[in-house]
Write an enzyme that holds these catalytic residues in place. Structure first.
Site, mmCIF file in Angstrom:
data_model
loop_
_atom_site.group_PDB
_atom_site.id
_atom_site.type_symbol
_atom_site.label_atom_id
_atom_site.label_comp_id
_atom_site.label_asym_id
_atom_site.label_seq_id
_atom_site.Cartn_x
_atom_site.Cartn_y
_atom_site.Cartn_z
ATOM 1 N N ASP A 118 11.543 1.068 -0.963
ATOM 2 C CA ASP A 118 10.593 -0.665 -1.024
ATOM 3 C C ASP A 118 11.733 -1.251 -1.495
ATOM 4 O O ASP A 118 12.913 -0.479 -2.510
ATOM 5 C CB ASP A 118 9.274 -0.466 -1.498
ATOM 6 C CG ASP A 118 9.400 -1.893 -1.983
ATOM 7 O OD1 ASP A 118 9.646 -2.659 -0.645
ATOM 8 O OD2 ASP A 118 9.339 -1.575 -3.212
ATOM 9 N N ASP A 131 6.614 0.973 -5.025
ATOM 10 C CA ASP A 131 6.415 0.785 -6.153
ATOM 11 C C ASP A 131 5.304 0.134 -6.520
ATOM 12 O O ASP A 131 4.250 -0.071 -7.734
ATOM 13 C CB ASP A 131 7.232 -0.072 -7.462
ATOM 14 C CG ASP A 131 7.582 -1.261 -7.341
ATOM 15 O OD1 ASP A 131 7.790 -1.807 -6.213
ATOM 16 O OD2 ASP A 131 7.483 -2.198 -7.798
ATOM 17 N N ASP A 148 2.405 -0.970 -1.457
ATOM 18 C CA ASP A 148 3.601 0.229 -0.560
ATOM 19 C C ASP A 148 2.540 2.101 -0.904
ATOM 20 O O ASP A 148 2.690 2.684 -0.183
ATOM 21 C CB ASP A 148 4.451 0.637 -1.956
ATOM 22 C CG ASP A 148 5.019 -0.159 -1.754
ATOM 23 O OD1 ASP A 148 5.748 -0.869 -0.924
ATOM 24 O OD2 ASP A 148 5.967 -0.497 -2.758
#
Length: 779
Positions: A468, A667, A671
């Protein structure tokens, strides 16, 4: 080989809890030390209690204790680790109590205690002392028995009279009794526990070998013309027990070292603290007695007992437990400190902000508990093989004894005993758990917590790593990237535009305002005076400002709020404008563009993974230009922008559909679905709680550069596990034929069994050594 904790009392020596002891472990205030409370999903609470166990010395023990705990009414789940000698039990307080859990374990023949720091130290000390005594008794008696047996080996025929031979045998028999009753007691109690529960433990072949040898030797001592013949094996028996316990002492210390890093994380909180009253007078109270708002004096060398804020003093704090960073950090009045961190240099007074399960320390302890009690799939597979293997050992020993009875009855007994002893699969059962525990401990010292030990094995097969972007490879803040003065203003120098904007930005908590205020030059602030400041939600700030002798009406905010005529032409990056009211019209005079801050170690971390042969991907919900620019800086070819959580999930599934093994690093809450779907999921220490709950590994340090370290450690761990398993299989494959053909006496079989177990434990401990070589992937 079994652990030091095997030298524990038999079931008869584990008495029921007294009413006072039961009341103590059931006291809610006392339980806060070793129990946390979780939601049961129906509005009630479940307790998760940590129990320290004793008497465990083979893979079957964990299963026996789990079964005993799960039979208690109200127990929802029980996880037991033989390597860590701990259990985590989830139980319903409406149906059972902690005392019932302890009683269930003790009825099964093992010891159980609340897992507190003081109790762990006391138990380890007691077990060490008892094992040393067992070793001393076995070794002392062995030396005496060997002295009495020596004449029979060196004397010629007729040198020793039959009466003297019989006297020496009687002396050897008497000296062997303490070895059988005291030193070898754990083998017999362990074998009996397994049989009582309908299982075959690894102590059974050893107990049978010792028992049969003693019975046959005793029979030969009492009647040399009996069915067992005239040979005695007291010297081999005492030598075997001595070597076995010597190896256990060394092995136990090695295993304790393997668990030391993880265990030390759970032993940080002080038992008592100095609480200050309103007059500043200190009183020593238990840590469990603290409440939010209390003021506590923390002395140099002491750990903080709760999360809090420094209200007096200044000191250096060791926060390695939270971040893996070995350098101390400065903490002064107004700074926050975390439970479990160590005050290094000077006394300070802190005010308690959070306690118990709300502290970051307790969340870390919960993660450590999971690592300490989990048994990965391949260890469970090894445990399942242990019972059939032990049955095969018993059948093989009986068959060998039967064959040798026909060949040479005088050697049949010790051949059968040698087969029983040499084939004990202790090394096979220890090879993987000790290595995994050592690896998890070493990673914890670097600020990397492994929640699922299976992930270490899967990491060695990972081919793709998906990152990410926001909050993962970038920090959770923006930084000023460019300042543009749009038009000159009479009475206001161009250099003063940013000063004015920074002073006005300090009046807002908006992320862009904070970034601008932080970047603004401090010089000249005193010359800026603001009046009539107001903030328009969703628009920006407005005020009257006096600067350099001039007075201006000023705005800071979005393009429309600041009078930008053509608001369709906007910069790619986030931006705010500064506008002045000139001739009754708001006119923008400055533009401030911001960009994400790449983590300082992100480039090095991504490069390390790429050198290790992994394909890197960047999935983000951000704009295309921003994502592509970040991917170029990281050297990532596959960058996907404007990704929804479903898009990220589909991207990972597409990679997996081609047979790739995928690790996901994220994080945020969004996600969580893709973290759950990836083969291995990694969350940062600052990640959302949901993301951490779904992650297999949590990088508390937030360092991307630690990911190559994680991969390197996983590869070394699995390599050592495979070495241990290969060694255990090779040892059995080489030793069994030697025992079957009569070339391996019982005492040498005992040395071989003890030595093989010690070899796999010491090999696993190589994982606890700090590496001084170059990072992963470098030549």
């Amino acid at each position: 080989m079994s652990s030091l904790a095997s030298a524990t009392p038999s079931p008869a020596a584990a008495p029921a809890l007294s009413p006072t002891q039961a009341a103590a472990v059931n006291d809610p205030e006392q339980q806060t030390v070793f129990t946390q409370w979780i939601d049961d999903g129906t509005g009630g609470e479940l307790g998760q209690s940590r129990l320290l166990l004793s008497g465990m010395h083979c893979s079957a023990c964990a299963g026996l204790i789990e079964e005993a705990l799960c039979r208690v009414d109200g127990v929802r789940a029980a996880e037991v680790s033989g390597a860590a000698q701990r259990a985590v039990v989830t139980w319903d307080p409406r149906r059972t109590q902690v005392s019932a859990l302890i009683e269930a374990v003790r009825r099964a023949g093992y010891g159980a205690f609340p897992d507190t720091g003081a109790q762990a130290v006391a138990l380890a000390t007691r077990e060490t002392r008892q094992s040393i005594w067992r070793l001393f008794v076995a070794a002392f008696c062995m030396m005496q028995v060997m002295m009495y047996a020596t004449p029979a080996y060196v004397a010629a025929v007729g040198d020793i009279t039959p009466d003297m031979v019989q006297l020496l045998r009687w002396a050897s028999w008497v000296l062997t009794l303490p070895v059988m009753v005291f030193a070898a007691g754990p083998f017999f109690s362990g074998a009996w526990r397994g049989l009582r529960e309908g299982r075959i433990s690894m102590d059974l072949p050893v107990a049978l070998g010792i028992g049969v040898t003693f019975v046959a030797s005793s029979a030969a001592t009492f009647d040399a013309r009996g069915p067992f013949g005239s040979d005695v094996y007291f010297d081999s028996l005492t030598m075997f027990v001595s070597f076995l316990f010597g190896a256990r002492v060394l092995e136990s210390r090695a295993r304790q070292r393997a668990a030391q890093s993880l265990d030390s994380v759970m032993r940080r909180l002080p038992d008592a603290v100095e609480r200050l009253d309103a007059q500043g007078q200190g009183t020593l109270v238990p840590s469990s007695a603290l409440v939010v708002g209390d003021r506590v004096r923390v002395h140099a060398g002491q750990a903080f007992a709760a999360d809090g804020r420094v209200v007096e003093g200044r000191t250096l704090v060791d926060e390695a437990m939270l971040s893996g960073e070995s350098r101390p950090v400065d903490r002064a009045v107004g700074d926050e400190v975390s439970a479990g961190c160590i005050n290094l240099s000077a006394p300070v007074v802190m005010q308690v902000l959070q306690l118990g399960a709300q502290t970051r320390y307790q969340r870390i302890v919960s993660l450590v508990e999971r690592a300490l009690t989990e048994r990965p799939a391949f260890i469970l597979a090894t445990d399942r093989l242990a019972a059939p293997f032990l049955w095969a050992v018993l059948v093989l020993a009986a068959a060998a004894g039967g064959v040798w009875m026909a060949i040479d009855p005088g050697r049949a007994l010790w051949v059968a005993v040698s087969v029983l002893i040499v084939t004990c699969p202790c090394a096979l059962s220890l090879g993987a758990p000790v290595a995994l525990l050592a690896s998890a401990g070493e990673l914890a010292r670097r600020g990397i917590l492994v929640q699922r030990l299976d992930a270490l094995e899967i990491l060695t097969r990972v081919q793709d790593v998906v990152f990410d972007k926001t909050g993962t490879v970038t920090e959770d803040r923006l930084a000023l990237a460019q300042v543009a003065v749009l038009r000159p203003v009479s009475g206001l120098a161009d250099a003063r535009v940013q000063v004015l904007a920074a002073v006005l930005a300090r009046q807002s908590l908006h992320p862009l305002s904070r970034a601008l205020a932080q970047a603004g030059p401090p010089a000249g602030d005193a010359a800026v005076v603001l009046d009539a400041v107001r903030e328009q939600p969703g628009q920006g700030l407005q005020a009257r400002a006096q600067i350099d002798g001039g007075v201006f009406s000023v705005r800071l905010g979005g393009p429309g709020w600041c009078g930008l005529v053509d608001a369709t032409v906007l910069p790619i990056r986030p931006a705010v404008w500064l506008a002045l009211e000139l001739e009754g019209v708001w006119q923008p005079v400055g533009r401030f563009e911001f960009d994400e801050v790449l983590r300082p170690d992100a480039v090095a971390g991504a490069a390390g993974l790429a050198r290790a042969g992994l394909a890197l991907h960047l999935f983000s919900g951000d704009q295309t230009a921003s994502v592509e620019a970040m991917a170029r800086r990281l050297g990532i070819a596959d960058a996907r922008a404007r990704c929804t959580p479903q898009d990220k999930l589909a991207g990972v599934e597409a990679l997996q559909a081609t047979g790739r093994v995928v690790a996901m690093v994220g994080d945020g809450i969004n996600d969580a679905p893709v973290l759950a779907r990836a083969d291995v999921s990694i969350a940062l220490g600052t990640a959302a709680a949901l993301a951490q709950a779904r992650a297999d590994v949590i990088v508390l340090s937030d360092r991307i550069e630690d990911l190559p370290v994680l991969l390197d450690t996983a590869r070394r761990t699995v390599a050592i596990v495979r070495q241990n398993l290969r060694w255990a299989l090779f040892y059995n494959a080489a030793s069994v034929p030697l025992a079957l053909v009569g070339w391996l006496p019982p005492w040498l079989a005992g040395i071989g069994m003890a030595g093989s177990s010690l070899v796999v434990v010491l090999n696993a401990l190589r994982l606890t050594r700090r590496r001084t070589t170059t990072p992963l992937g470098k030549a």
